[in-house]
Design a protein around this motif. Structure first.
Motif, PDB file in Angstrom:
ATOM      1  N   LEU A  61      28.242  46.017  44.873  1.00  0.00           N
ATOM      2  CA  LEU A  61      29.546  45.418  45.158  1.00  0.00           C
ATOM      3  C   LEU A  61      30.609  46.227  44.424  1.00  0.00           C
ATOM      4  O   LEU A  61      30.477  46.527  43.239  1.00  0.00           O
ATOM      5  CB  LEU A  61      29.582  43.954  44.698  1.00  0.00           C
ATOM      6  CG  LEU A  61      30.902  43.212  44.938  1.00  0.00           C
ATOM      7  CD1 LEU A  61      31.174  43.005  46.428  1.00  0.00           C
ATOM      8  CD2 LEU A  61      30.883  41.844  44.232  1.00  0.00           C
ATOM      9  N   VAL A  62      31.642  46.618  45.193  1.00  0.00           N
ATOM     10  CA  VAL A  62      32.771  47.322  44.595  1.00  0.00           C
ATOM     11  C   VAL A  62      33.991  46.421  44.760  1.00  0.00           C
ATOM     12  O   VAL A  62      34.319  46.015  45.871  1.00  0.00           O
ATOM     13  CB  VAL A  62      33.019  48.674  45.288  1.00  0.00           C
ATOM     14  CG1 VAL A  62      34.258  49.352  44.709  1.00  0.00           C
ATOM     15  CG2 VAL A  62      31.789  49.580  45.141  1.00  0.00           C
ATOM     16  N   CYS A  63      34.621  46.057  43.668  1.00  0.00           N
ATOM     17  CA  CYS A  63      35.785  45.172  43.729  1.00  0.00           C
ATOM     18  C   CYS A  63      37.043  45.892  43.264  1.00  0.00           C
ATOM     19  O   CYS A  63      37.018  46.607  42.268  1.00  0.00           O
ATOM     20  CB  CYS A  63      35.569  43.938  42.860  1.00  0.00           C
ATOM     21  SG  CYS A  63      34.429  42.763  43.595  1.00  0.00           S
ATOM     22  N   LEU A  65      40.503  45.642  41.603  1.00  0.00           N
ATOM     23  CA  LEU A  65      41.398  44.816  40.783  1.00  0.00           C
ATOM     24  C   LEU A  65      42.692  45.609  40.592  1.00  0.00           C
ATOM     25  O   LEU A  65      43.106  45.898  39.483  1.00  0.00           O
ATOM     26  CB  LEU A  65      40.765  44.525  39.414  1.00  0.00           C
ATOM     27  CG  LEU A  65      39.800  43.327  39.308  1.00  0.00           C
ATOM     28  CD1 LEU A  65      38.610  43.463  40.230  1.00  0.00           C
ATOM     29  CD2 LEU A  65      39.342  43.139  37.879  1.00  0.00           C
ATOM     30  N   VAL A 108      34.385  38.724  37.087  1.00  0.00           N
ATOM     31  CA  VAL A 108      33.889  39.137  38.411  1.00  0.00           C
ATOM     32  C   VAL A 108      32.362  39.090  38.429  1.00  0.00           C
ATOM     33  O   VAL A 108      31.744  38.572  39.365  1.00  0.00           O
ATOM     34  CB  VAL A 108      34.370  40.558  38.784  1.00  0.00           C
ATOM     35  CG1 VAL A 108      33.801  40.972  40.139  1.00  0.00           C
ATOM     36  CG2 VAL A 108      35.895  40.622  38.818  1.00  0.00           C
TER      37      VAL A 108
ATOM     38  N   TYR B  67      39.254  40.343  46.212  1.00  0.00           N
ATOM     39  CA  TYR B  67      37.817  40.605  46.112  1.00  0.00           C
ATOM     40  C   TYR B  67      37.004  39.311  46.133  1.00  0.00           C
ATOM     41  O   TYR B  67      35.801  39.335  46.362  1.00  0.00           O
ATOM     42  CB  TYR B  67      37.516  41.421  44.857  1.00  0.00           C
ATOM     43  CG  TYR B  67      37.918  40.737  43.570  1.00  0.00           C
ATOM     44  CD1 TYR B  67      37.081  39.785  42.978  1.00  0.00           C
ATOM     45  CD2 TYR B  67      39.109  41.034  42.932  1.00  0.00           C
ATOM     46  CE1 TYR B  67      37.443  39.145  41.808  1.00  0.00           C
ATOM     47  CE2 TYR B  67      39.482  40.403  41.763  1.00  0.00           C
ATOM     48  CZ  TYR B  67      38.637  39.459  41.205  1.00  0.00           C
ATOM     49  OH  TYR B  67      39.008  38.831  40.047  1.00  0.00           O
ATOM     50  N   HIS B 104      38.840  33.857  36.072  1.00  0.00           N
ATOM     51  CA  HIS B 104      39.627  34.989  36.581  1.00  0.00           C
ATOM     52  C   HIS B 104      41.118  34.753  36.348  1.00  0.00           C
ATOM     53  O   HIS B 104      41.842  35.642  35.915  1.00  0.00           O
ATOM     54  CB  HIS B 104      39.385  35.185  38.071  1.00  0.00           C
ATOM     55  CG  HIS B 104      37.983  35.534  38.422  1.00  0.00           C
ATOM     56  ND1 HIS B 104      37.631  36.757  38.936  1.00  0.00           N
ATOM     57  CD2 HIS B 104      36.832  34.843  38.316  1.00  0.00           C
ATOM     58  CE1 HIS B 104      36.320  36.787  39.146  1.00  0.00           C
ATOM     59  NE2 HIS B 104      35.820  35.637  38.784  1.00  0.00           N
TER      60      HIS B 104
END
Lengths: 222, 222
Positions: A61-63, A65, A108, B67, B104
């Motif tokens: 998973l690439v998030c 921000l 995350v 995300y 978050h």
């Protein structure tokens, strides 16, 4: 018996890659990468995918921000600030410090871990760095584990694991060699995307670590 | 003497608006809104700006945490899941639960507060909701305050304040009336963007609160 699932926060740098190697002994792996608008974003993403391929990790998973750029306050994400050469005094917090960054990374990781059912979160934080980055302290992770315990569903059990927290950088290199870590795939430079600059804080720490460990760094420098 | 600066996490709902009114008595205000891919994103953003105009707040930050949609696991951010009508059992966690969401929100607030020099972070969490949302517990905020203390610069002093945490919803309405809160500008519905649905979990709790307080809800329902 199936191994339990562990999320590894993998920036693509040497510490996170050694952390992945440690996690690989104990868990089935899920790799998480965070773009927070850092300048070397694309190069880090390549390192992330190369390392994930190496360890045959499918859950990735690439998030983004990207809002970090709106918040500002760090040269890592603000183009108007200059990335400093190796810092002058050890007691100073460098301007590459991104306020409370690891708090975001962990948030995350916790959300993803809760959704996919992972029991562990591995992060390659090193307390030695905590003079500059307060969110690298052992105490920070101990307390964050308590926050997770009360802040998630009652049946959820997620624990942050910091296998490198007490090590110095040269010990991390030695551990990586022992675990056959693909250091050639990692990326540590804060500044450049092609050849590592060799002069930013992160490059300096890496070069010193390899030198002290008596090992050649396989990454190319400008 | 200048008032100290306080960040208010303002979703645009009734709780966060009453929280802003409380914060307004003590602090100079900075408003933070988080888009995490919720369905009523635009309507909430309008409420945010309307309330910020009402309180004449210039320092505003809107951050996209899109995300969350990649992480999934909640009907609030996943279009394939249905928003439930009011939940059947109080002990069940509704599928509108976004895993560790408040973790978050707080991380963003802490980073912004550290950059702009704010000393307080106000969040309208209500413990009454914590059966469904574990990250609304008093204990969660107490521990998060400790995490902030160790995870930020030594000179940074930031404290999370939860003025509504021990109140029931009707008490919040009464407090809002006392503080002349512009309830007509707020938005609570999880489902609709024009007229509130009146049947989702959030609408039901709001309607019940106004009824118990003996006050008419100025928002239009479908």
């Amino acid at each position: 018996m199936q191994k339990e699932l562990g999320v590894v926060l993998l920036s693509g740098g040497m510490d996170s890659c050694v952390t992945a190697a440690v996690a690989n002994k104990k868990c089935s792996l899920a790799f998480l990468h965070i773009n927070y608008g850092q300048r070397t974003l694309k190069r880090e993403l390549k390192a992330f995918n190369d390392i994930a391929d190496f360890y045959k990790v499918r859950k990735r998973l690439v998030c983004d921000l990207k809002y970090f750029q709106k918040i500002g306050g760090s040269s890592l994400v603000d183009d108007r600030m200059e990335i400093p050469r190796a810092k002058s005094k050890d007691s100073e917090i460098p301007n590459t410090y991104v306020p409370f960054r690891n708090g975001h990374l962990l948030a995350v990781a916790v959300s993803w871990a809760e959704v996919i059912g992972a029991k562990k979160i591995f992060i390659g934080a090193v307390e030695e760095d905590s003079a500059g980055y307060p969110d690298c302290r052992k105490e920070f992770y101990r307390l964050f584990n308590k926050v997770i315990e009360v802040g998630t569903k009652p049946q959820t059990k997620i624990e942050i694991v910091t296998p490198l927290i007490g090590m110095c950088k040269s010990e991390i290199v030695k551990l990586g060699i022992e675990f056959k870590v693909p250091f050639e795939l990692t990326w540590s430079c804060y500044k450049n995307n092609e050849k590592a600059c060799g002069s930013c804080d992160s490059c300096m720490r890496r070069l010193r670590a390899f030198k002290e460990a008596g090992v050649e760094d396989p990454v190319e420098y400008a």
